[in-house]
Design a protein around this motif. Structure first.
Motif, mmCIF file in Angstrom:
data_model
loop_
_atom_site.group_PDB
_atom_site.id
_atom_site.type_symbol
_atom_site.label_atom_id
_atom_site.label_comp_id
_atom_site.label_asym_id
_atom_site.label_seq_id
_atom_site.Cartn_x
_atom_site.Cartn_y
_atom_site.Cartn_z
ATOM 1 N N VAL A 47 0.840 -1.208 0.000
ATOM 2 C CA VAL A 47 0.000 0.000 0.000
ATOM 3 C C VAL A 47 0.872 1.253 0.000
ATOM 4 O O VAL A 47 0.639 2.199 -0.755
ATOM 5 C CB VAL A 47 -0.940 -0.001 1.225
ATOM 6 C CG1 VAL A 47 -1.729 1.308 1.288
ATOM 7 C CG2 VAL A 47 -1.888 -1.191 1.184
ATOM 8 N N CYS A 68 3.921 1.729 -1.025
ATOM 9 C CA CYS A 68 4.668 1.949 -2.262
ATOM 10 C C CYS A 68 3.778 2.468 -3.391
ATOM 11 O O CYS A 68 4.280 2.978 -4.398
ATOM 12 C CB CYS A 68 5.373 0.660 -2.697
ATOM 13 S SG CYS A 68 6.822 0.261 -1.679
ATOM 14 N N LYS A 69 2.478 2.353 -3.231
ATOM 15 C CA LYS A 69 1.550 2.869 -4.241
ATOM 16 C C LYS A 69 1.153 4.313 -3.954
ATOM 17 O O LYS A 69 0.967 5.106 -4.875
ATOM 18 C CB LYS A 69 0.289 1.998 -4.286
ATOM 19 C CG LYS A 69 0.498 0.629 -4.908
ATOM 20 C CD LYS A 69 -0.809 -0.158 -4.908
ATOM 21 C CE LYS A 69 -0.635 -1.530 -5.548
ATOM 22 N NZ LYS A 69 -1.887 -2.334 -5.499
ATOM 23 N N ASN A 70 1.002 4.634 -2.669
ATOM 24 C CA ASN A 70 0.473 5.958 -2.344
ATOM 25 C C ASN A 70 0.968 6.385 -0.963
ATOM 26 O O ASN A 70 0.441 5.953 0.048
ATOM 27 C CB ASN A 70 -1.065 5.907 -2.364
ATOM 28 C CG ASN A 70 -1.677 7.274 -2.149
ATOM 29 O OD1 ASN A 70 -1.030 8.287 -2.393
ATOM 30 N ND2 ASN A 70 -2.915 7.297 -1.678
ATOM 31 N N PHE A 71 1.996 7.226 -0.947
ATOM 32 C CA PHE A 71 2.571 7.687 0.324
ATOM 33 C C PHE A 71 2.840 9.177 0.181
ATOM 34 O O PHE A 71 3.556 9.614 -0.719
ATOM 35 C CB PHE A 71 3.873 6.940 0.614
ATOM 36 C CG PHE A 71 4.196 6.814 2.079
ATOM 37 C CD1 PHE A 71 3.613 5.825 2.855
ATOM 38 C CD2 PHE A 71 5.103 7.674 2.680
ATOM 39 C CE1 PHE A 71 3.916 5.698 4.196
ATOM 40 C CE2 PHE A 71 5.408 7.564 4.020
ATOM 41 C CZ PHE A 71 4.817 6.566 4.782
ATOM 42 N N SER A 72 2.259 9.969 1.058
ATOM 43 C CA SER A 72 2.329 11.425 0.907
ATOM 44 C C SER A 72 3.727 11.958 1.224
ATOM 45 O O SER A 72 4.502 11.346 1.961
ATOM 46 C CB SER A 72 1.309 12.098 1.829
ATOM 47 O OG SER A 72 1.701 11.946 3.187
ATOM 48 N N GLU A 73 4.005 13.112 0.691
ATOM 49 C CA GLU A 73 5.295 13.761 0.943
ATOM 50 C C GLU A 73 5.459 14.108 2.418
ATOM 51 O O GLU A 73 6.552 13.989 2.987
ATOM 52 C CB GLU A 73 5.408 15.034 0.093
ATOM 53 C CG GLU A 73 6.770 15.710 0.160
ATOM 54 C CD GLU A 73 7.895 14.822 -0.362
ATOM 55 O OE1 GLU A 73 9.017 14.916 0.193
ATOM 56 O OE2 GLU A 73 7.656 14.053 -1.305
ATOM 57 N N CYS A 93 -0.969 5.036 5.839
ATOM 58 C CA CYS A 93 -1.828 4.194 4.979
ATOM 59 C C CYS A 93 -3.220 4.008 5.588
ATOM 60 O O CYS A 93 -3.971 3.110 5.177
ATOM 61 C CB CYS A 93 -1.160 2.838 4.763
ATOM 62 S SG CYS A 93 0.430 2.921 3.932
ATOM 63 N N SER A 153 8.846 3.803 -4.649
ATOM 64 C CA SER A 153 7.715 2.939 -5.010
ATOM 65 C C SER A 153 8.190 1.561 -5.465
ATOM 66 O O SER A 153 7.650 0.973 -6.409
ATOM 67 C CB SER A 153 6.864 3.597 -6.118
ATOM 68 O OG SER A 153 6.351 4.836 -5.687
#
Length: 229
Positions: free
Chosen positions: A101, A103-108, A148, A196
């Motif tokens: 999860v 690696c697909k969508n992680f905020s700055e 996440c 990612s």
């Protein structure tokens, strides 16, 4: 018996305070497996009444950290390696899933929090401060789960990892799990998320979590009275 004691936090009840201090001392082995405990002695050290200590004892017994034996007394529970293996299975399963999860969508902003945590860990390595490093280890993984939207899952993992964490602390104290190596794995996890790269993250997570099992035989030889038969 000499407990490591910190000040009560403003938001804590007396029972929560007693539970937090006892948890901390069980983890750092000030309260070693097999040690007999007295409600009155701990109440005296914390300068509180026996009632919140008794309530903390009941909770810790429920968490398999204390053995309350009628007519005999209360003892720090020995480490159950079956529970440790179960915790490792849970952690590895969930951490592999959360890595996918992340690696697909992680905020700055979450990456910045991870980097700040790594900076503090690096300082702990330089100072050889393994208790603080151990604390920051949990913070690091907690940041990933929170980013996440899986905070409650991390809380469940922490609750089931109490015996696992006692073994990990023994590892750190005895040099089996060197802080620089652990820190390097955290850096690899950070880079996997930043890039990612799930395959890289999955590989390092497996190494990161399973190292404990490889050292338990040595630990059992060195501390035979700490482990259940």
């Amino acid at each position: 018996m000499k407990l490591e004691i910190s000040e009560k936090k403003k938001y804590e009840s007396i029972r929560e305070y007693a539970l937090r201090i006892m948890n901390k001392n069980l983890l750092n082995m000030n309260l070693a497996p097999g040690m007999a405990l007295s409600e009155q002695e701990i109440a005296n050290e914390l300068e509180i009444s026996r009632t919140p200590v008794r309530e903390a004892f009941i909770r810790l017994a429920h968490d398999n950290l204390l053995d309350i034996l009628p007519q005999k007394g209360t003892y720090v529970a020995k480490i159950d390696l079956g529970q440790v293996a179960e915790s490792i299975f849970l952690r590895e399963t969930m951490e592999h899933a959360i890595m996918q999860v992340a690696c697909k969508n992680f905020s700055e902003s979450s990456l910045q929090k991870l980097q700040s945590c790594l900076d503090l860990q690096e300082l702990c390595v330089k100072r050889d401060d393994f208790p603080r490093f151990f604390e920051m280890d949990g913070t690091f993984h907690g940041i990933i789960f929170a980013a996440c939207d899986k905070t409650r899952i991390w809380q469940m993992i922490e609750q089931m990892s109490l015996n696992y964490n006692r073994v990990r602390m023994l590892n750190l104290v005895n040099g089996y799990y060197e802080m620089p190596k652990l820190f390097g794995q955290h850096e690899d996890i950070f880079m996997a998320i930043e890039q990612s790269n799930w395959e890289k993250g999955e590989k390092v997570i497996g190494e990161h979590i399973n190292k404990v099992l490889k050292d338990t035989e040595d630990l059992k030889e060195k501390y035979p009275l700490y482990f259940k038969d």
